[in-house]
Design a protein around this motif. Structure first.
Motif, PDB file in Angstrom:
ATOM      1  N   PRO A 163       0.662  -1.292  -0.062  1.00 31.37           N
ATOM      2  CA  PRO A 163       0.044  -0.106  -0.113  1.00 31.37           C
ATOM      3  C   PRO A 163       0.748   1.313   0.085  1.00 31.37           C
ATOM      4  O   PRO A 163       0.547   2.334  -0.512  1.00 31.37           O
ATOM      5  CB  PRO A 163      -0.957  -0.125   1.264  1.00 31.37           C
ATOM      6  CG  PRO A 163      -0.905  -1.588   1.524  1.00 31.37           C
ATOM      7  CD  PRO A 163       0.533  -2.124   1.020  1.00 31.37           C
ATOM      8  N   TRP A 164       2.096   1.068   0.643  1.00 31.56           N
ATOM      9  CA  TRP A 164       3.011   2.429   0.702  1.00 31.56           C
ATOM     10  C   TRP A 164       3.540   2.748  -0.668  1.00 31.56           C
ATOM     11  O   TRP A 164       3.471   3.843  -1.241  1.00 31.56           O
ATOM     12  CB  TRP A 164       4.066   2.236   1.595  1.00 31.56           C
ATOM     13  CG  TRP A 164       4.675   3.459   1.946  1.00 31.56           C
ATOM     14  CD1 TRP A 164       4.520   4.765   2.609  1.00 31.56           C
ATOM     15  CD2 TRP A 164       6.306   3.677   1.290  1.00 31.56           C
ATOM     16  NE1 TRP A 164       5.630   5.380   2.355  1.00 31.56           N
ATOM     17  CE2 TRP A 164       6.489   4.912   1.594  1.00 31.56           C
ATOM     18  CE3 TRP A 164       7.033   2.827   0.359  1.00 31.56           C
ATOM     19  CZ2 TRP A 164       7.740   5.475   1.430  1.00 31.56           C
ATOM     20  CZ3 TRP A 164       8.257   3.360   0.158  1.00 31.56           C
ATOM     21  CH2 TRP A 164       8.594   4.641   0.573  1.00 31.56           C
ATOM     22  N   TYR A 165       3.896   1.711  -1.521  1.00 32.69           N
ATOM     23  CA  TYR A 165       4.243   1.924  -2.702  1.00 32.69           C
ATOM     24  C   TYR A 165       3.364   2.245  -3.813  1.00 32.69           C
ATOM     25  O   TYR A 165       3.291   3.145  -4.547  1.00 32.69           O
ATOM     26  CB  TYR A 165       4.846   0.655  -3.248  1.00 32.69           C
ATOM     27  CG  TYR A 165       6.167   0.072  -2.521  1.00 32.69           C
ATOM     28  CD1 TYR A 165       7.276   0.632  -2.726  1.00 32.69           C
ATOM     29  CD2 TYR A 165       6.378  -1.286  -2.329  1.00 32.69           C
ATOM     30  CE1 TYR A 165       8.195   0.324  -2.205  1.00 32.69           C
ATOM     31  CE2 TYR A 165       7.695  -1.953  -1.732  1.00 32.69           C
ATOM     32  CZ  TYR A 165       8.614  -0.787  -1.547  1.00 32.69           C
ATOM     33  OH  TYR A 165       9.975  -1.366  -1.321  1.00 32.69           O
ATOM     34  N   ASN A 166       1.932   1.808  -3.518  1.00 30.98           N
ATOM     35  CA  ASN A 166       0.782   2.316  -4.197  1.00 30.98           C
ATOM     36  C   ASN A 166       0.734   3.833  -3.906  1.00 30.98           C
ATOM     37  O   ASN A 166       0.343   4.660  -4.835  1.00 30.98           O
ATOM     38  CB  ASN A 166      -0.465   1.336  -3.863  1.00 30.98           C
ATOM     39  CG  ASN A 166      -1.592   1.989  -4.930  1.00 30.98           C
ATOM     40  OD1 ASN A 166      -1.622   1.786  -6.141  1.00 30.98           O
ATOM     41  ND2 ASN A 166      -2.607   2.138  -4.272  1.00 30.98           N
ATOM     42  N   GLU A 167       0.833   4.126  -2.889  1.00 33.49           N
ATOM     43  CA  GLU A 167       0.421   5.664  -2.271  1.00 33.49           C
ATOM     44  C   GLU A 167       1.532   6.370  -3.352  1.00 33.49           C
ATOM     45  O   GLU A 167       1.356   7.533  -3.895  1.00 33.49           O
ATOM     46  CB  GLU A 167       0.798   5.642  -0.946  1.00 33.49           C
ATOM     47  CG  GLU A 167       0.221   7.093  -0.286  1.00 33.49           C
ATOM     48  CD  GLU A 167       0.224   7.201   1.079  1.00 33.49           C
ATOM     49  OE1 GLU A 167       0.761   8.406   1.508  1.00 33.49           O
ATOM     50  OE2 GLU A 167      -0.019   6.239   1.725  1.00 33.49           O
ATOM     51  N   ARG A 168       2.786   5.920  -3.266  1.00 32.43           N
ATOM     52  CA  ARG A 168       4.008   6.723  -4.014  1.00 32.43           C
ATOM     53  C   ARG A 168       3.667   6.862  -5.418  1.00 32.43           C
ATOM     54  O   ARG A 168       3.747   7.892  -6.034  1.00 32.43           O
ATOM     55  CB  ARG A 168       5.247   6.091  -3.755  1.00 32.43           C
ATOM     56  CG  ARG A 168       5.688   5.787  -2.509  1.00 32.43           C
ATOM     57  CD  ARG A 168       6.238   6.915  -1.621  1.00 32.43           C
ATOM     58  NE  ARG A 168       5.194   8.079  -1.533  1.00 32.43           N
ATOM     59  CZ  ARG A 168       4.145   7.900  -0.384  1.00 32.43           C
ATOM     60  NH1 ARG A 168       4.142   6.930   0.195  1.00 32.43           N
ATOM     61  NH2 ARG A 168       3.230   9.084  -0.430  1.00 32.43           N
ATOM     62  N   ILE A 169       3.210   5.931  -5.906  1.00 35.28           N
ATOM     63  CA  ILE A 169       2.916   6.074  -7.326  1.00 35.28           C
ATOM     64  C   ILE A 169       1.577   6.876  -7.544  1.00 35.28           C
ATOM     65  O   ILE A 169       1.655   7.480  -8.605  1.00 35.28           O
ATOM     66  CB  ILE A 169       2.246   4.377  -7.901  1.00 35.28           C
ATOM     67  CG1 ILE A 169       3.348   3.419  -7.774  1.00 35.28           C
ATOM     68  CG2 ILE A 169       1.714   4.405  -9.167  1.00 35.28           C
ATOM     69  CD1 ILE A 169       3.120   2.058  -8.130  1.00 35.28           C
TER      70      ILE A 169
END
Length: 409
Positions: free
Chosen positions: A380-386
């Motif tokens: 989820p953190w990576y998705n937020e960065r994207i």
């Protein structure tokens, strides 16, 4: 009785998305519909389809799949007709007719007819023992078949196919998975992730053949074998076709609604008839259709507001939804771009001892994609960065190690 109090909402279909719509409707401060009538093609009330794989594997029971108890529908003045699908829509009279011959007037009509397993057009698809894996009836039949037979072929190496294969394997069947793509879950994983998954599932007992396509299903009345494109024959007692879905649009087409691959809607989920709406797997917004439950839930949230407020500005806007799966206990996460192109760089981290893998795709110091296998807590953190298109330069060297390392950096 006022005209507003006489308004009736009719819903065709009662899957997870239709149930979400009902639950959002009954909590709206304004409820213009005196009656809500649901016509369900299945004999069972709305249930959690995501858990069908757990039911097939023996890890869940049917009672645990039920989304609401019968008292909930009575309390909210919702009439659900089980096993009686709508077979015709009269748009001029604003009525629907069901398989049992019922006729019901509507003020507003919602089509939530879902989808079915896509046909591959193979010779022998109509043989007994050839089936899909879409609903509770399919699951019950698969369980019964696994008790009588020992060999199965699953066509399709996507999520649904692998779930069916794992469920049948856990019930003692020898299962072969056929997948025409270069690697399993080729829409969610890159080649390395797909290879790791294949290795893990093979170790559990599945037989997997990628870059392989069936050309015919062989048998007289019952399916007995699958013929492959290299002329190999695989003997089997059961074939499960799980290679994509086809939206159920027949009802809408016969009523003259605008359809392409699915029923065309605008951002308010309205069809070409202003009184008829569609949502879930049967609808199409511009060129996009929806095979996952999450966008269907988002559509239901919007449609509840549109139906209850004539001046509502609510609109459904498709977004990139990350894929979070667990296959045979193996967590998988992917979001955004999954394969590199000429403009992207890859940061790859792999632990061979624990079978964990992480691939991050970067363009112009912005994260554009993430593929995680074995450990997905930072997904989820990576998705937020994207989604936020952050500049990752300050912590790029720590990016593969996740949120806490990057925040510390």
């Amino acid at each position: 009785m006022s005209a507003q109090a006489e308004q009736t909402l009719v819903i065709c279909g009662h899957g997870m998305v239709a149930q979400r719509l009902l639950e959002k409707l009954v909590v709206q401060p304004q409820r213009p519909f005196e009656r809500i009538v649901v016509f369900n093609g299945e004999a069972s009330p709305a249930y959690n389809r995501i858990q069908l794989s757990a039911l097939l594997a023996g890890d869940a029971n049917e009672d645990s799949l039920q989304l609401q108890q019968p008292d909930w529908y009575r309390h909210n003045n919702i009439t659900v007709n089980q096993g009686d699908p709508v077979t015709a829509i009269n748009r001029e009279d604003r009525t629907v007719t069901t398989a049992s011959g019922q006729t019901q007037r509507y003020t507003s009509l919602v089509l939530a007819t879902g989808s079915r397993s896509a046909s591959l057009g193979l010779e022998g698809e109509s043989l007994e023992g050839v089936m899909g894996f879409r609903d509770l009836k399919d699951t019950r039949q698969l369980i019964q078949t696994s008790q009588r037979h020992r060999r199965a072929v699953v066509i399709g190496g996507g999520f649904l196919g692998l779930e069916a294969a794992e469920g049948l394997r856990s019930r003692g069947m020898a299962v072969t998975v056929l997948h025409r793509g270069s690697h399993l879950l080729n829409r969610q994983l890159d080649e390395t992730g797909g290879a790791l998954l294949e290795q893990a599932l093979t170790e559990r007992g599945l037989s997997i053949r990628t870059q392989t396509s069936p050309v015919a299903l062989i048998g007289r009345n019952l399916v007995r074998a699958v013929q492959l494109d290299d002329e190999t024959l695989i003997s089997t007692d059961l074939v499960v076709i799980a290679a994509g879905i086809t939206p159920n649009t027949e009802l809408a087409r016969e009523a003259g609604l605008d359809c392409e691959r699915a029923i065309r809607v605008n951002p308010q989920l309205q069809t070409s008839d202003p009184q008829i709406f569609a949502l879930g797997e049967c609808c199409q917004l511009e060129n996009q259709t929806f095979g996952l439950v999450e966008p269907g839930y988002q559509q239901a949230d919007v449609l509840a507001q549109v139906l209850c407020h004539s001046d509502s500005q609510a609109a459904f806007a498709p977004s990139t939804i990350p894929t979070r799966l667990k296959i045979s206990g193996i967590p998988i996460f992917s979001c955004g771009q999954t394969d590199a192109d000429a403009e992207t760089e890859s940061v790859i981290w792999q632990d061979y001892d624990t079978n964990r893998y992480c691939r991050l795709l970067i363009r112009d110091q912005r994260l554009t994609g993430a593929v995680l296998f074995g450990e997905t807590s930072d997904g989820p953190w990576y998705n937020e960065r994207i989604q936020q298109a952050d500049d990752i330069s300050p912590y790029r060297a720590h990016l593969a190690f996740g949120k806490h390392y990057c925040e510390a950096a």
